[in-house]
Motif scaffolding. Structure first.
Motif, PDB file in Angstrom:
ATOM      1  N   GLU A 167      -1.519   7.403  -5.317  1.00 36.95           N
ATOM      2  CA  GLU A 167      -2.051   6.890  -4.060  1.00 36.95           C
ATOM      3  C   GLU A 167      -2.737   5.546  -4.316  1.00 36.95           C
ATOM      4  OE1 GLU A 167      -5.074   8.235  -0.429  1.00 36.95           O
ATOM      5  OE2 GLU A 167      -4.753   9.528  -2.160  1.00 36.95           O
ATOM      6  N   PHE A 168      -2.551   4.624  -3.401  1.00 40.58           N
ATOM      7  CA  PHE A 168      -3.132   3.297  -3.561  1.00 40.58           C
ATOM      8  C   PHE A 168      -4.655   3.379  -3.624  1.00 40.58           C
ATOM      9  CE2 PHE A 168      -4.993  -0.547  -1.671  1.00 40.58           C
ATOM     10  CZ  PHE A 168      -4.517  -1.497  -2.567  1.00 40.58           C
ATOM     11  N   ASP A 169      -5.204   2.740  -4.647  1.00 38.93           N
ATOM     12  CA  ASP A 169      -6.653   2.710  -4.854  1.00 38.93           C
ATOM     13  C   ASP A 169      -7.067   1.246  -5.011  1.00 38.93           C
ATOM     14  OD1 ASP A 169      -9.287   2.870  -5.612  1.00 38.93           O
ATOM     15  OD2 ASP A 169      -8.984   4.414  -7.142  1.00 38.93           O
ATOM     16  N   PRO A 170      -7.813   0.704  -4.056  1.00 35.26           N
ATOM     17  CA  PRO A 170      -8.186  -0.717  -4.140  1.00 35.26           C
ATOM     18  C   PRO A 170      -9.051  -1.043  -5.350  1.00 35.26           C
ATOM     19  CG  PRO A 170      -9.403   0.377  -2.383  1.00 35.26           C
ATOM     20  CD  PRO A 170      -8.347   1.348  -2.847  1.00 35.26           C
ATOM     21  N   LEU A 171      -9.673  -0.040  -5.961  1.00 38.15           N
ATOM     22  CA  LEU A 171     -10.470  -0.283  -7.155  1.00 38.15           C
ATOM     23  C   LEU A 171      -9.599  -0.472  -8.391  1.00 38.15           C
ATOM     24  CD1 LEU A 171     -13.337   2.343  -6.650  1.00 38.15           C
ATOM     25  CD2 LEU A 171     -13.352  -0.091  -6.076  1.00 38.15           C
ATOM     26  N   LEU A 172      -8.347   0.006  -8.320  1.00 32.93           N
ATOM     27  CA  LEU A 172      -7.445  -0.071  -9.466  1.00 32.93           C
ATOM     28  C   LEU A 172      -6.215  -0.930  -9.195  1.00 32.93           C
ATOM     29  CD1 LEU A 172      -7.449   3.705 -10.506  1.00 32.93           C
ATOM     30  CD2 LEU A 172      -8.915   1.880 -11.395  1.00 32.93           C
ATOM     31  N   HIS A 173      -5.803  -0.990  -7.920  1.00 25.43           N
ATOM     32  CA  HIS A 173      -4.532  -1.637  -7.593  1.00 25.43           C
ATOM     33  C   HIS A 173      -4.745  -2.841  -6.679  1.00 25.43           C
ATOM     34  CE1 HIS A 173      -3.360   2.861  -7.840  1.00 25.43           C
ATOM     35  NE2 HIS A 173      -3.320   2.315  -9.054  1.00 25.43           N
ATOM     36  N   GLU A 174      -3.797  -3.752  -6.753  1.00 21.21           N
ATOM     37  CA  GLU A 174      -3.753  -4.891  -5.842  1.00 21.21           C
ATOM     38  C   GLU A 174      -2.405  -4.876  -5.133  1.00 21.21           C
ATOM     39  OE1 GLU A 174      -3.841  -9.802  -5.892  1.00 21.21           O
ATOM     40  OE2 GLU A 174      -4.429  -8.652  -7.680  1.00 21.21           O
ATOM     41  N   ALA A 175      -2.416  -4.645  -3.819  1.00 22.31           N
ATOM     42  CA  ALA A 175      -1.177  -4.555  -3.047  1.00 22.31           C
ATOM     43  C   ALA A 175      -0.674  -5.957  -2.734  1.00 22.31           C
ATOM     44  CB  ALA A 175      -1.414  -3.766  -1.767  1.00 22.31           C
ATOM     45  N   VAL A 176       0.514  -6.276  -3.237  1.00 25.02           N
ATOM     46  CA  VAL A 176       1.111  -7.581  -2.961  1.00 25.02           C
ATOM     47  C   VAL A 176       2.258  -7.467  -1.962  1.00 25.02           C
ATOM     48  CG1 VAL A 176       0.442  -8.547  -5.176  1.00 25.02           C
ATOM     49  CG2 VAL A 176       2.612  -7.344  -4.981  1.00 25.02           C
ATOM     50  N   HIS A 196      -6.189  -5.484 -12.515  1.00 23.63           N
ATOM     51  CA  HIS A 196      -5.646  -4.612 -11.481  1.00 23.63           C
ATOM     52  C   HIS A 196      -4.118  -4.610 -11.546  1.00 23.63           C
ATOM     53  CE1 HIS A 196      -9.712  -5.277 -10.008  1.00 23.63           C
ATOM     54  NE2 HIS A 196      -9.567  -4.238  -9.212  1.00 23.63           N
ATOM     55  N   ALA A 197      -3.538  -3.467 -11.244  1.00 22.08           N
ATOM     56  CA  ALA A 197      -2.083  -3.367 -11.192  1.00 22.08           C
ATOM     57  C   ALA A 197      -1.588  -3.982  -9.881  1.00 22.08           C
ATOM     58  CB  ALA A 197      -1.653  -1.910 -11.285  1.00 22.08           C
ATOM     59  N   MET A 198      -0.589  -4.852  -9.971  1.00 25.86           N
ATOM     60  CA  MET A 198       0.015  -5.444  -8.782  1.00 25.86           C
ATOM     61  C   MET A 198       1.166  -4.554  -8.333  1.00 25.86           C
ATOM     62  SD  MET A 198      -0.024  -9.513  -9.681  1.00 25.86           S
ATOM     63  CE  MET A 198      -1.564 -10.336 -10.088  1.00 25.86           C
ATOM     64  N   GLU A 243      10.675   7.711   2.806  1.00 26.29           N
ATOM     65  CA  GLU A 243      10.875   8.462   1.569  1.00 26.29           C
ATOM     66  C   GLU A 243       9.579   8.721   0.816  1.00 26.29           C
ATOM     67  OE1 GLU A 243      13.698   6.371  -0.754  1.00 26.29           O
ATOM     68  OE2 GLU A 243      15.330   6.548   0.727  1.00 26.29           O
ATOM     69  N   HIS A 244       8.536   7.964   1.138  1.00 24.18           N
ATOM     70  CA  HIS A 244       7.256   8.116   0.440  1.00 24.18           C
ATOM     71  C   HIS A 244       6.136   8.220   1.466  1.00 24.18           C
ATOM     72  CE1 HIS A 244       9.164   6.952  -3.389  1.00 24.18           C
ATOM     73  NE2 HIS A 244       9.815   6.041  -2.683  1.00 24.18           N
ATOM     74  N   PRO A 245       5.093   8.957   1.146  1.00 24.73           N
ATOM     75  CA  PRO A 245       3.958   9.035   2.074  1.00 24.73           C
ATOM     76  C   PRO A 245       3.267   7.686   2.210  1.00 24.73           C
ATOM     77  CG  PRO A 245       3.416  10.077  -0.020  1.00 24.73           C
ATOM     78  CD  PRO A 245       4.885   9.768  -0.065  1.00 24.73           C
ATOM     79  N   GLU A 246       2.690   7.462   3.367  1.00 23.88           N
ATOM     80  CA  GLU A 246       2.000   6.196   3.601  1.00 23.88           C
ATOM     81  C   GLU A 246       0.862   6.004   2.593  1.00 23.88           C
ATOM     82  OE1 GLU A 246      -0.496   3.872   7.151  1.00 23.88           O
ATOM     83  OE2 GLU A 246       0.283   5.898   7.456  1.00 23.88           O
ATOM     84  N   GLY A 247       0.781   4.803   2.038  1.00 20.71           N
ATOM     85  CA  GLY A 247      -0.279   4.489   1.083  1.00 20.71           C
ATOM     86  C   GLY A 247       0.072   4.800  -0.352  1.00 20.71           C
ATOM     87  N   ALA A 248       1.273   5.327  -0.605  1.00 22.01           N
ATOM     88  CA  ALA A 248       1.669   5.622  -1.980  1.00 22.01           C
ATOM     89  C   ALA A 248       2.205   4.354  -2.647  1.00 22.01           C
ATOM     90  CB  ALA A 248       2.725   6.711  -2.012  1.00 22.01           C
ATOM     91  N   VAL A 249       1.978   4.241  -3.936  1.00 18.70           N
ATOM     92  CA  VAL A 249       2.512   3.117  -4.710  1.00 18.70           C
ATOM     93  C   VAL A 249       3.959   3.433  -5.056  1.00 18.70           C
ATOM     94  CG1 VAL A 249       2.325   1.786  -6.839  1.00 18.70           C
ATOM     95  CG2 VAL A 249       0.256   2.535  -5.649  1.00 18.70           C
TER      96      VAL A 249
END
Length: 233
Positions: free
Chosen positions: A169-178, A208-210, A185-191
């Protein structure tokens, strides 16, 4: 930091000479106290033995000696309390400086690893893109991959760990959504895809992971043309 330095310079707990001076004063007080007790005993003992003396018949002298003994006792108690306070302050100072030293070492280690991360990226990029065709190319491939493996093992020993963002699940503390991609096919907010791997040193995020994040599918007629596209954020 400057305030801490000035405070340390005037902190008796961090000054060994001040502690030694205090101990010397305590020793001097002990000697004075013993001398006064011996003098008092020498004055009072003849009176208890009944032999009589000028000293034993002088109540003013006895009262003065008692006052001196009481005063020295009070000074000794004050010195003992002061010594305990200085010892406690010194222990707090030692713990504080030890913690600051550890934090500084961690900061330096993290900053150094951050500079090495692009090297790790290049090794991983080469491993995924270069496909050796001949025996000589395979030899070169294995050679630089052994260097890459050694580098990764060294980072692990330092406490560095790579994030595994894909499928999480997308975590703004760990990930950066580009990018965001509408999908069913995937739940909303999943990487759903990782472009650049993220790294941590303990609890500290070094990078952070992009990533690309799943968005709800677009069902509105106005958005039909862009139904399969991926839009950047």
């Amino acid at each position: 930091m400057v305030d801490d330095i000035h405070q340390t310079e005037h902190d008796p707990a961090s000054d060994p000479e001040a502690i030694e001076e205090l101990l010397e004063e305590d020793a001097a007080l002990d000697i004075d106290f013993e001398d006064v007790v011996e003098a008092a005993a020498a004055t009072v003992e003849p009176a208890e033995g009944g032999t009589g003396s000028e000293g034993s018949s002088d109540p003013a002298l006895v009262a003065d000696l008692e006052r001196q003994v009481a005063g020295l006792k009070a000074q000794l108690e004050d010195r003992a309390n002061q010594s305990m306070r200085i010892a406690a302050d010194f222990e707090n100072y030692r713990k504080r400086t030890s913690k600051e030293k550890d934090e500084l070492a961690t900061q330096i280690k993290g900053d150094t690893v951050i500079e090495l991360l692009p090297v790790v990226d290049n090794f991983e990029r080469a491993r995924s893109q270069i496909k050796p065709q001949t025996e000589a190319e395979m030899t070169i491939h294995k050679s630089y991959q052994s260097v890459y493996k050694q580098l990764v093992e060294t980072l692990k020993r330092l406490g560095v760990s790579a994030m595994r963002a894909e499928g999480q699940e997308f975590d703004p503390l760990l990930h950066e959504a580009v990018m965001r991609e509408p999908t069913a096919e995937h739940p909303e907010g999943a990487v759903i895809e990782e472009f650049v791997r993220g790294y941590q040193l303990g609890d500290r995020v070094l990078r952070h992971a992009m990533v690309k994040v799943a968005a709800p599918p677009e069902n509105a007629p106005d958005n039909a043309e862009a139904g399969d596209g991926a839009d950047s954020v």
